[in-house]
Design an enzyme around this catalytic site. Structure first.
Site, PDB file in Angstrom:
ATOM      1  N   SER A 377     -10.586  -3.722   5.109  1.00 51.27           N
ATOM      2  CA  SER A 377     -11.651  -4.587   4.570  1.00 51.27           C
ATOM      3  C   SER A 377     -12.494  -5.209   5.682  1.00 51.27           C
ATOM      4  O   SER A 377     -13.737  -5.181   5.620  1.00 51.27           O
ATOM      5  CB  SER A 377     -11.068  -5.670   3.663  1.00 51.27           C
ATOM      6  OG  SER A 377      -9.963  -6.296   4.266  1.00 51.27           O
ATOM      7  N   HIS A 407      -4.027  -0.806   0.711  1.00 52.95           N
ATOM      8  CA  HIS A 407      -4.492  -2.052   1.359  1.00 52.95           C
ATOM      9  C   HIS A 407      -4.266  -3.209   0.373  1.00 52.95           C
ATOM     10  O   HIS A 407      -3.137  -3.481  -0.021  1.00 52.95           O
ATOM     11  CB  HIS A 407      -5.961  -1.862   1.778  1.00 52.95           C
ATOM     12  CG  HIS A 407      -6.549  -2.962   2.614  1.00 52.95           C
ATOM     13  ND1 HIS A 407      -5.803  -3.841   3.355  1.00 52.95           N
ATOM     14  CD2 HIS A 407      -7.854  -3.333   2.832  1.00 52.95           C
ATOM     15  CE1 HIS A 407      -6.592  -4.698   3.993  1.00 52.95           C
ATOM     16  NE2 HIS A 407      -7.847  -4.420   3.679  1.00 52.95           N
ATOM     17  N   HIS A 454       3.372  -1.065   7.647  1.00 53.96           N
ATOM     18  CA  HIS A 454       2.109  -1.613   8.136  1.00 53.96           C
ATOM     19  C   HIS A 454       1.532  -0.725   9.237  1.00 53.96           C
ATOM     20  O   HIS A 454       2.285  -0.048   9.954  1.00 53.96           O
ATOM     21  CB  HIS A 454       2.311  -3.034   8.688  1.00 53.96           C
ATOM     22  CG  HIS A 454       1.042  -3.820   8.748  1.00 53.96           C
ATOM     23  ND1 HIS A 454       0.204  -3.785   9.844  1.00 53.96           N
ATOM     24  CD2 HIS A 454       0.450  -4.625   7.841  1.00 53.96           C
ATOM     25  CE1 HIS A 454      -0.847  -4.553   9.603  1.00 53.96           C
ATOM     26  NE2 HIS A 454      -0.727  -5.073   8.387  1.00 53.96           N
ATOM     27  N   ARG A 463       3.446 -13.615   7.392  1.00 56.13           N
ATOM     28  CA  ARG A 463       2.846 -14.080   6.130  1.00 56.13           C
ATOM     29  C   ARG A 463       3.854 -13.937   4.984  1.00 56.13           C
ATOM     30  O   ARG A 463       3.813 -14.688   4.020  1.00 56.13           O
ATOM     31  CB  ARG A 463       1.556 -13.288   5.836  1.00 56.13           C
ATOM     32  CG  ARG A 463       0.472 -13.473   6.888  1.00 56.13           C
ATOM     33  CD  ARG A 463      -0.707 -12.532   6.656  1.00 56.13           C
ATOM     34  NE  ARG A 463      -0.328 -11.131   6.778  1.00 56.13           N
ATOM     35  CZ  ARG A 463      -1.159 -10.110   6.574  1.00 56.13           C
ATOM     36  NH1 ARG A 463      -2.420 -10.330   6.235  1.00 56.13           N
ATOM     37  NH2 ARG A 463      -0.745  -8.864   6.704  1.00 56.13           N
ATOM     38  N   ASP A 509       2.097  -8.519   1.104  1.00 58.42           N
ATOM     39  CA  ASP A 509       2.003  -8.259  -0.334  1.00 58.42           C
ATOM     40  C   ASP A 509       3.355  -8.198  -1.026  1.00 58.42           C
ATOM     41  O   ASP A 509       3.425  -8.264  -2.255  1.00 58.42           O
ATOM     42  CB  ASP A 509       1.250  -6.945  -0.576  1.00 58.42           C
ATOM     43  CG  ASP A 509      -0.144  -7.010  -0.020  1.00 58.42           C
ATOM     44  OD1 ASP A 509      -0.832  -8.001  -0.305  1.00 58.42           O
ATOM     45  OD2 ASP A 509      -0.540  -6.088   0.714  1.00 58.42           O
TER      46      ASP A 509
HETATM   47  N1  NMX Z   1       7.126   3.656   1.555  1.00 55.22           N
HETATM   48  C1  NMX Z   1       7.273   4.991   1.719  1.00 55.22           C
HETATM   49  N2  NMX Z   1       6.746   5.664   2.745  1.00 55.22           N
HETATM   50  C2  NMX Z   1       6.083   4.959   3.667  1.00 55.22           C
HETATM   51  C3  NMX Z   1       5.940   3.572   3.597  1.00 55.22           C
HETATM   52  C4  NMX Z   1       6.469   2.917   2.473  1.00 55.22           C
HETATM   53  N3  NMX Z   1       6.334   1.608   2.286  1.00 55.22           N
HETATM   54  N4  NMX Z   1       5.237   3.155   4.662  1.00 55.22           N
HETATM   55  C5  NMX Z   1       4.947   4.253   5.387  1.00 55.22           C
HETATM   56  N5  NMX Z   1       5.447   5.355   4.778  1.00 55.22           N
HETATM   57  C6  NMX Z   1       5.294   6.726   5.182  1.00 55.22           C
HETATM   58  C7  NMX Z   1       3.822   7.097   5.185  1.00 55.22           C
HETATM   59  O1  NMX Z   1       3.360   7.388   3.891  1.00 55.22           O
HETATM   60  C8  NMX Z   1       3.813   8.264   6.137  1.00 55.22           C
HETATM   61  O2  NMX Z   1       4.297   9.380   5.440  1.00 55.22           O
HETATM   62  P1  NMX Z   1       3.664  10.867   5.625  1.00 55.22           P
HETATM   63  O3  NMX Z   1       3.763  11.144   7.102  1.00 55.22           O
HETATM   64  O4  NMX Z   1       4.474  11.721   4.774  1.00 55.22           O
HETATM   65  O5  NMX Z   1       2.230  10.749   5.209  1.00 55.22           O
HETATM   66  C9  NMX Z   1       4.853   7.869   7.163  1.00 55.22           C
HETATM   67  O6  NMX Z   1       5.702   6.894   6.522  1.00 55.22           O
HETATM   68  C10 NMX Z   1       4.284   7.259   8.417  1.00 55.22           C
HETATM   69  O7  NMX Z   1       3.474   6.168   8.059  1.00 55.22           O
HETATM   70  P2  NMX Z   1       3.353   4.912   9.042  1.00 55.22           P
HETATM   71  O8  NMX Z   1       2.774   5.389  10.321  1.00 55.22           O
HETATM   72  O9  NMX Z   1       4.632   4.186   9.111  1.00 55.22           O
HETATM   73  O10 NMX Z   1       2.361   3.969   8.262  1.00 55.22           O
HETATM   74  P3  NMX Z   1       0.759   3.999   8.253  1.00 55.22           P
HETATM   75  O11 NMX Z   1       0.286   3.193   9.401  1.00 55.22           O
HETATM   76  O12 NMX Z   1       0.248   5.381   8.149  1.00 55.22           O
HETATM   77  O13 NMX Z   1       0.447   3.272   6.893  1.00 55.22           O
HETATM   78  C11 NMX Z   1       0.726   1.621   5.220  1.00 55.22           C
HETATM   79  C12 NMX Z   1       0.621   1.900   6.712  1.00 55.22           C
HETATM   80  C13 NMX Z   1       0.657   0.112   5.012  1.00 55.22           C
HETATM   81  C14 NMX Z   1      -0.458   2.279   4.530  1.00 55.22           C
HETATM   82  C15 NMX Z   1       2.058   2.197   4.692  1.00 55.22           C
HETATM   83  O14 NMX Z   1       3.120   1.568   5.337  1.00 55.22           O
HETATM   84  C16 NMX Z   1       2.192   2.067   3.198  1.00 55.22           C
HETATM   85  O15 NMX Z   1       1.705   2.931   2.474  1.00 55.22           O
HETATM   86  N6  NMX Z   1       2.856   0.979   2.703  1.00 55.22           N
HETATM   87  C17 NMX Z   1       2.961   0.725   1.287  1.00 55.22           C
HETATM   88  C18 NMX Z   1       1.668   0.148   0.735  1.00 55.22           C
HETATM   89  C19 NMX Z   1       1.467  -1.261   1.193  1.00 55.22           C
HETATM   90  O16 NMX Z   1       2.337  -2.110   1.124  1.00 55.22           O
HETATM   91  N7  NMX Z   1       0.247  -1.561   1.678  1.00 55.22           N
HETATM   92  C20 NMX Z   1      -0.118  -2.945   2.037  1.00 55.22           C
HETATM   93  C21 NMX Z   1      -0.400  -3.129   3.527  1.00 55.22           C
HETATM   94  C22 NMX Z   1      -0.777  -4.555   3.810  1.00 55.22           C
HETATM   95  N8  NMX Z   1      -2.036  -4.921   3.211  1.00 55.22           N
HETATM   96  O17 NMX Z   1      -2.143  -5.932   2.571  1.00 55.22           O
HETATM   97  O18 NMX Z   1      -3.056  -4.246   3.369  1.00 55.22           O
HETATM   98  C1  MLT Z   2      -4.429  -7.043   6.088  1.00 52.55           C
HETATM   99  O1  MLT Z   2      -4.172  -8.233   5.911  1.00 52.55           O
HETATM  100  O2  MLT Z   2      -5.603  -6.660   6.240  1.00 52.55           O
HETATM  101  C2  MLT Z   2      -3.322  -6.047   6.001  1.00 52.55           C
HETATM  102  O3  MLT Z   2      -2.136  -6.546   6.500  1.00 52.55           O
HETATM  103  C3  MLT Z   2      -3.670  -4.695   6.521  1.00 52.55           C
HETATM  104  C4  MLT Z   2      -3.883  -4.534   7.992  1.00 52.55           C
HETATM  105  O4  MLT Z   2      -3.806  -5.453   8.777  1.00 52.55           O
HETATM  106  O5  MLT Z   2      -4.133  -3.365   8.372  1.00 52.55           O
END
Ligand code: NMX
Ligand code: MLT
Length: 572
Positions: A377, A407, A454, A463, A509
């Site tokens: 964002s 996100h 994350h 947080r 979250d």
């Molecule tokens: N559950 C299952 N798999 C996960 C998770 C999770 N919570 N987090 C990461 N992975 C997987 C990810 O999908 C990826 O798989 P693949 O290689 O098959 O595509 C692998 O682990 C490596 O990912 P990372 O490098 O650890 O994480 P990345 O930096 O790519 O993504 C998020 C970060 C936040 C997108 C990821 O951790 C996620 O999808 N979390 C769940 C959704 C979530 O809670 N998002 C909120 C973030 C905070 N916010 O407010 O924005």
């Molecule tokens: C945020 O607050 O924007 C989330 O934790 C996602 C991020 O920092 O990438």
């Protein structure tokens, strides 16, 4: 300055120098004050500040000036030429009193610092304390206006003297991996440390909770205080925060067509779709667009950007509350309460009056405000603003990024997921084995565990921790809170076992939904709107600084697949 030489402690010397400098700055202000262009009420307040400071030192100054007058009269009688008189006048009437004043103020600064440094844990704390003390201006615009030249100078110097310094290398993994780890953005308000989490202008969340003004002593930081901090880098006083609260309330009028634009959508539309529509309708009143069309000079772009930003922040809660009441309640607008601060007013306009919920909203908005510049964002807002799109256009785009489930929509997904656990077992009171089975079921169906992982963090999000502390204090026996606590024990080892998840710990979250649900805000599809309102407080300051610092249009270079393969062939 003699005192400085005696100092064994370098930190202490730096502090003293800062304090003395602020005294010289005051003298400079007194001299230059009348030349400054003043804006609105800020003029009065800054005049007030000068008067107050002059007033405080008046007895000393009067005495000194009287002494000088006496000497001056004696001297005039005994000198021969007018020229000598002139020089003597300047020496006696101006230079000598100033030297005296600086000397005595340095002595007093020294004694204040001696006692203060003893109470501070480190230099950074002491510097921040001094920064707070140095400002009594309650007008945010004029406070910022004083800072702009200094920051412009710093950026100019960096570009001129260090433009070629390398910050890292770019790898193929970065290009194919969502630019993780690539330092490529300037963001003043905050920075995320992978292990410690967010720092707002260098201050951790516990530090903000301790040092930023709350609605009552010991209360959670007020979002207005976070806004002041992010924009100026200074810890505001309660008086400054109250003044900003009042200013935001005075800017919060919503044009009728904004409600009508939202009404044009079916009630079934997702709250985030309605929210972005409302923000786009507010854009009609953009001061930046008007000023640009009127030919405003580049050096002043930041001023209408500031106006738009404060108007946007001020108006978002009313728009957001309207959407909530339209979609989930009776559709009646609850007007702003002039006695309430920003976070509490938002809760009030949603229809909540429980003081604990009001306090949670202050904490919620404060901690969701900023998370450095690279999150989807914030980065989107910065990118969209870079071709001089106004803050409304930029923020509406940011909201569309926030609405993605990886996100900001994750808070909605978390509560939905928790509810599906309860639905599956018929109770939130389940065993570790049952929970573990459910988590594997989620993963095996190809979904992520929402609220975990994350892009930058590698430990539990602070947080999450501060929301947990709030819950422990206010709702320790809530069954969903207890389930969230159990999830925090069971999920990380499972994600770690997958071998690919870089951060198995909970993020912001993972917790917010159960708190909101406890206080009666049960409609999880609305949760990302709350996040969106909060994010404006982090994004807007950077949009203002982007214009003040003359940040250019953002335009990185992309690469084709063929070119990437060719480059890899060359280097292997
Ligand atoms: N559950 C299952 N798999 C996960 C998770 C999770 N919570 N987090 C990461 N992975 C997987 C990810 O999908 C990826 O798989 P693949 O290689 O098959 O595509 C692998 O682990 C490596 O990912 P990372 O490098 O650890 O994480 P990345 O930096 O790519 O993504 C998020 C970060 C936040 C997108 C990821 O951790 C996620 O999808 N979390 C769940 C959704 C979530 O809670 N998002 C909120 C973030 C905070 N916010 O407010 O924005
Ligand atoms: C945020 O607050 O924007 C989330 O934790 C996602 C991020 O920092 O990438």
């Amino acid at each position: 300055m003699a005192c400085l030489c005696c100092m064994e402690d370098l930190d202490f010397s730096i502090l003293l120098a800062i304090e003395i400098m602020s005294d010289y700055e005051l003298l400079y202000m007194l001299r230059e004050g009348s030349k400054r262009r003043r804006v609105g009420t800020s003029h009065k307040e800054q005049r007030g500040r000068c008067r107050e400071r002059v007033g405080n030192s008046k007895p000393k100054r009067t005495k000194l000036l009287n002494n000088r007058n006496h000497r001056s009269q004696t001297t005039t009688a005994s000198t021969a030429t007018q020229k000598q008189n002139h020089h003597h006048f300047w020496l006696v009437q101006v230079v000598w009193p100033l030297v005296h004043m600086a000397f005595f103020r340095s002595i007093s600064a020294l004694s204040r610092l001696r006692s203060r440094v003893g109470q501070q844990s480190n230099l950074a704390d002491s510097v921040r304390w001094l920064q707070t003390q140095s400002s009594t201006n309650t007008d945010l615009f004029s406070e910022l206006k004083e800072l702009v030249p200094e920051y412009q100078e710093r950026v100019k110097k960096l570009k001129k003297e260090h433009g070629n310094v390398e910050l890292g290398k770019i790898t193929v993994d970065m290009v194919l991996g969502g630019m993780r780890g690539m330092t490529a953005l300037l963001w003043l308000g905050s920075a995320v440390d992978p292990d410690e989490g967010i720092r707002f202008r260098g201050m951790s969340i516990p530090e903000c909770q301790k040092k930023l003004p709350g609605a009552f002593p010991g209360g959670e930081p007020l979002p207005e205080a976070v806004l002041w901090l992010l924009l100026t880098g200074k810890i505001p006083s309660k008086e400054q925060v109250d003044s900003l609260s009042q200013e935001l309330r005075s800017r919060a009028t919503i044009p009728d067509y904004a409600y009508k634009a939202i009404d044009a959508l079916p009630v079934s539309a997702h709250p985030m779709t309605q929210f972005t529509t409302g923000v786009m309708a507010l854009q009609v009143q953009s001061e930046f667009q008007k000023a640009y069309e009127g030919g405003i000079a580049k050096a002043r772009y930041w001023e209408p950007t500031y106006e738009d930003s404060l108007n946007l922040i001020a108006r978002l809660p009313a728009i957001a509350a309207y959407i909530y009441r339209r979609k989930y309640k009776d559709g009646k607008i609850i007007p702003l309460d002039d006695s309430l601060d920003y976070g509490a007013n938002y809760a009030h306009m949603l229809g909540f009056e429980d003081p604990e919920m009001l306090e949670f909203m202050r904490l919620y908005v404060s901690i969701h405000s900023d998370h450095e510049g690279g999150n989807v964002s914030s980065h989107t807002a910065h990118l969209v603003a870079s071709p001089l799109s106004d803050p409304y256009l930029a923020f509406a785009a940011a909201l569309n990024g926030l609405a993605g489930p990886l996100h900001g929509l994750a808070n909605q997904e978390v509560l939905r997921w928790i509810r599906s656990i309860v639905a599956e077992f018929g109770t939130p009171n389940i065993s570790t084995e049952q929970l573990s089975d459910f988590i594997y079921k989620t993963l095996n169906s190809g979904q992520v565990v929402p609220g975990y992982g994350h892009g930058v963090l590698r430990q539990t999000d602070p947080r999450y921790t501060c929301q947990r502390e709030f819950a422990l204090k206010h709702l320790p026996n809530d069954p969903l809170f207890q389930l969230v606590s159990k999830i925090k024990e069971v999920v990380p080892p499972i994600l770690t076992k997958l071998g690919k998840v870089k951060n198995p710990w909970p993020n912001v979250d993972a917790h917010s939904g159960v708190l909101l649900n406890y206080y009666g805000l049960t409609e999880e599809n609305y949760y990302t709107v709350l996040f969106g309102v909060a994010r404006s407080i982090g994004v807007a300051p950077q949009l203002i600084w982007d214009r003040a610092l003359g940040m250019p249009l953002e335009r990185p270079k992309s690469v084709t697949l063929e070119k990437l393969e060719q480059l890899c062939g060359k280097s292997s």
